[in-house]
Design an enzyme around this catalytic site. Structure first.
Site, mmCIF file in Angstrom:
data_model
loop_
_atom_site.group_PDB
_atom_site.id
_atom_site.type_symbol
_atom_site.label_atom_id
_atom_site.label_comp_id
_atom_site.label_asym_id
_atom_site.label_seq_id
_atom_site.Cartn_x
_atom_site.Cartn_y
_atom_site.Cartn_z
ATOM 1 N NE ARG A 168 12.698 -1.466 1.503
ATOM 2 C CZ ARG A 168 12.815 -2.774 1.743
ATOM 3 N NH1 ARG A 168 13.185 -3.599 0.765
ATOM 4 N NH2 ARG A 168 12.534 -3.265 2.915
ATOM 5 C CB SER A 242 11.594 2.646 6.722
ATOM 6 O OG SER A 242 11.128 1.503 7.368
ATOM 7 C CD GLU A 338 12.149 2.451 2.402
ATOM 8 O OE1 GLU A 338 12.884 1.905 3.244
ATOM 9 O OE2 GLU A 338 10.942 2.196 2.294
HETATM 10 C C1 LIG Z 1 3.143 2.735 7.321
HETATM 11 C C2 LIG Z 1 4.002 2.417 6.114
HETATM 12 C C3 LIG Z 1 4.704 1.230 6.047
HETATM 13 C C4 LIG Z 1 5.491 0.912 4.954
HETATM 14 N N1 LIG Z 1 6.170 -0.274 4.935
HETATM 15 C C5 LIG Z 1 6.925 -0.615 3.870
HETATM 16 C C6 LIG Z 1 7.638 -1.853 3.853
HETATM 17 O O1 LIG Z 1 7.532 -2.670 4.757
HETATM 18 N N2 LIG Z 1 8.403 -2.124 2.774
HETATM 19 C C7 LIG Z 1 8.511 -1.267 1.716
HETATM 20 O O2 LIG Z 1 9.229 -1.593 0.770
HETATM 21 N N3 LIG Z 1 7.857 -0.090 1.712
HETATM 22 C C8 LIG Z 1 7.067 0.262 2.753
HETATM 23 N N4 LIG Z 1 6.405 1.461 2.765
HETATM 24 C C9 LIG Z 1 6.565 2.382 1.625
HETATM 25 C C10 LIG Z 1 5.440 2.265 0.559
HETATM 26 O O3 LIG Z 1 4.316 1.631 1.088
HETATM 27 C C11 LIG Z 1 5.891 1.493 -0.679
HETATM 28 O O4 LIG Z 1 7.060 2.045 -1.213
HETATM 29 C C12 LIG Z 1 4.821 1.474 -1.776
HETATM 30 O O5 LIG Z 1 5.208 0.639 -2.836
HETATM 31 C C13 LIG Z 1 4.502 2.858 -2.327
HETATM 32 O O6 LIG Z 1 3.359 2.717 -3.135
HETATM 33 P P1 LIG Z 1 2.477 3.951 -3.534
HETATM 34 O O7 LIG Z 1 1.482 3.483 -4.530
HETATM 35 O O8 LIG Z 1 1.957 4.627 -2.344
HETATM 36 O O9 LIG Z 1 3.560 4.859 -4.275
HETATM 37 P P2 LIG Z 1 3.652 6.447 -4.291
HETATM 38 O O10 LIG Z 1 4.069 6.942 -2.957
HETATM 39 O O11 LIG Z 1 2.417 7.026 -4.883
HETATM 40 O O12 LIG Z 1 4.854 6.656 -5.305
HETATM 41 C C14 LIG Z 1 6.173 6.283 -4.944
HETATM 42 C C15 LIG Z 1 7.066 6.440 -6.183
HETATM 43 O O13 LIG Z 1 6.623 5.553 -7.200
HETATM 44 C C16 LIG Z 1 6.229 6.269 -8.389
HETATM 45 N N5 LIG Z 1 5.054 5.573 -8.916
HETATM 46 C C17 LIG Z 1 3.914 5.231 -8.238
HETATM 47 N N6 LIG Z 1 3.104 4.527 -9.043
HETATM 48 C C18 LIG Z 1 3.724 4.442 -10.247
HETATM 49 C C19 LIG Z 1 3.376 3.858 -11.511
HETATM 50 N N7 LIG Z 1 2.241 3.189 -11.697
HETATM 51 N N8 LIG Z 1 4.253 3.983 -12.524
HETATM 52 C C20 LIG Z 1 5.417 4.652 -12.382
HETATM 53 N N9 LIG Z 1 5.806 5.217 -11.221
HETATM 54 C C21 LIG Z 1 4.957 5.115 -10.173
HETATM 55 C C22 LIG Z 1 5.945 7.680 -7.916
HETATM 56 O O14 LIG Z 1 6.110 8.607 -8.971
HETATM 57 C C23 LIG Z 1 6.987 7.820 -6.816
HETATM 58 O O15 LIG Z 1 8.227 8.111 -7.405
HETATM 59 C C24 LIG Z 1 5.583 1.808 3.855
HETATM 60 C C25 LIG Z 1 4.855 3.020 3.897
HETATM 61 C C26 LIG Z 1 4.068 3.301 5.007
HETATM 62 C C27 LIG Z 1 3.268 4.581 5.021
#
Ligand SMILES: Cc1cc2nc3c(=O)[nH]c(=O)nc-3n(C[C@H](O)[C@H](O)[C@H](O)COP(=O)(O)OP(=O)(O)OC[C@H]3O[C@@H](n4cnc5c(N)ncnc54)[C@H](O)[C@@H]3O)c2cc1C
Length: 342
Positions: A168, A242, A338
């Protein structure tokens, strides 16, 4: 040629983060191309110090209004960009939805990402914390990415070795934090694919389905079924999956804890260390189903903090700190969040 940017001011971010925290962005820009990013860099009013790159908002805890520019990555497109003897290269734009992208690869006969089905969020965010689930992580199939560097106004190309992927974790949470926007990600998907059933729960699910020789689609379907049973749907109750990472401890620490708590849940790592199940530690401290104000711990998943309605980011953080302190007092193990705290 002047570019017209899709800019809005004083916008609520409530529907753009899965916790459903109701804070505002002073300026919100939908980014659909690299030209949009160049235009931001060139505009003195937009190239502000406070900047947040946003994907699906599923790994964020927003602690207050963003008094600056929120760049919502919305560039789309998926293409096969090359191949060699061992692998096919597929490039996806940052704004693509991660799960839809995984389904695209399976439907087009390019297995490799199936264990990561149904993780919320965007392709562009997948390298940030090196998303992982069910015995697999994004870095296993990562090839390279391109990112826009706000400091130089230029594009950067990063290979796997440049990204510092860990559990992570990546360079994007450290040296490159707040400096870049990932624009596209290229994956190397194996031509000689083997199913990955190392995760016991997945193997059990496959056996229960009577499938001895699964396809990538079979694995994806099983992962979707397990996740849908276990994890709360953010569309129904605000959460970011998480909330804490599973802490990694030395074999000595783990053995001492195991002697005291025989039901301790831990997983051996390749380097001799152990990952402890953070959910188990939290559950032992009696937090499952508890709340502080509108911030709660999910009834079925002690690792998932939820917004029971109208919680602020500060309330969720207060609950997280109380849990962290309790776990530390009981087990001497420090939990780390996380999601990214903004
Ligand atoms: C129900 C649920 C289940 C989940 N299960 C998992 C799992 O099994 N495994 C896991 O690893 N994660 C899990 N997650 C966490 C999440 O889905 C991941 O971390 C995912 O990659 C976040 O993507 P996002 O586009 O929503 O990022 P955001 O929440 O929009 O951003 C997260 C971070 O990334 C940065 N960011 C986003 N896009 C970019 C970009 N294009 N360039 C630079 N920086 C950027 C943001 O500035 C921020 O710092 C879960 C979340 C939920 C709600």
């Amino acid at each position: 040629m002047a570019i017209s940017l899709d800019i809005r001011h004083d916008q609520s971010l409530r529907d753009l983060n899965t916790f459903g925290i109701d804070v505002k962005a002073a300026t919100l820009l939908r980014v659909t191309s690299i030209d949009d990013l160049k235009a931001v860099c060139a505009a003195p009013t937009l190239n502000v110090i406070r900047r947040l790159v946003l994907g699906g908002g599923s790994n964020l805890l927003l602690l207050g209004d963003v008094d600056g520019l929120v760049l919502q990555m919305a560039n789309l497109g998926i293409a096969v960009t090359g191949e060699d003897e061992q692998q096919v290269f597929v490039t996806a734009q940052a704004g693509e939805n991660w799960h839809r992208f995984v389904q695209w690869t399976i439907d087009h006969g390019f297995p490799g990402l199936e264990n990561l089905s149904l993780i919320p969020g965007s392709v562009g965010a997948s390298p940030i914390q090196n998303i992982g689930a069910y015995g697999s992580e994004m870095a296993d199939c990562f090839h390279s990415l391109r990112a826009f560097d706000f400091d130089s106004g230029e594009m950067l190309s990063l290979a796997k070795k440049d990204c510092g992927f860990g559990y992570r974790d990546s360079v994007f949470k450290h040296a490159l934090r707040d400096r870049i926007a990932i624009v596209d990600v290229t994956f190397a998907l194996p031509k000689r694919w083997q199913p990955n059933l190392r995760y016991a729960e997945l193997a059990t699910e496959m056996a229960a389905r009577g499938i001895a020789d699964p396809t990538a689609k079979d694995i994806s379907d099983a992962v979707i079924a397990i996740r849908s049973r276990k994890l709360p749907d953010p569309a129904k109750i605000g959460n970011a999956g998480s909330f804490f990472k599973n802490p990694v401890v030395t074999a000595e620490q783990r053995n001492a804890l195991l002697a005291k708590y025989p039901s301790l849940v831990s997983y051996a790592q390749a380097d001799g260390s152990y990952k402890l199940a953070a959910g188990w530690l939290i559950d032992q401290c009696g937090w499952k189903g508890k709340s502080i104000g509108a911030a709660g711990v999910h009834e079925k998943q002690a690792l998932v903090l939820v917004n029971r309605g109208g919680a602020s980011g500060g309330e969720i953080l207060k609950l997280a700190k109380a849990i962290r302190d309790d776990v530390y007092a009981s087990f001497g193990v420090l939990l780390e969040p996380e999601p990214v705290l903004v």
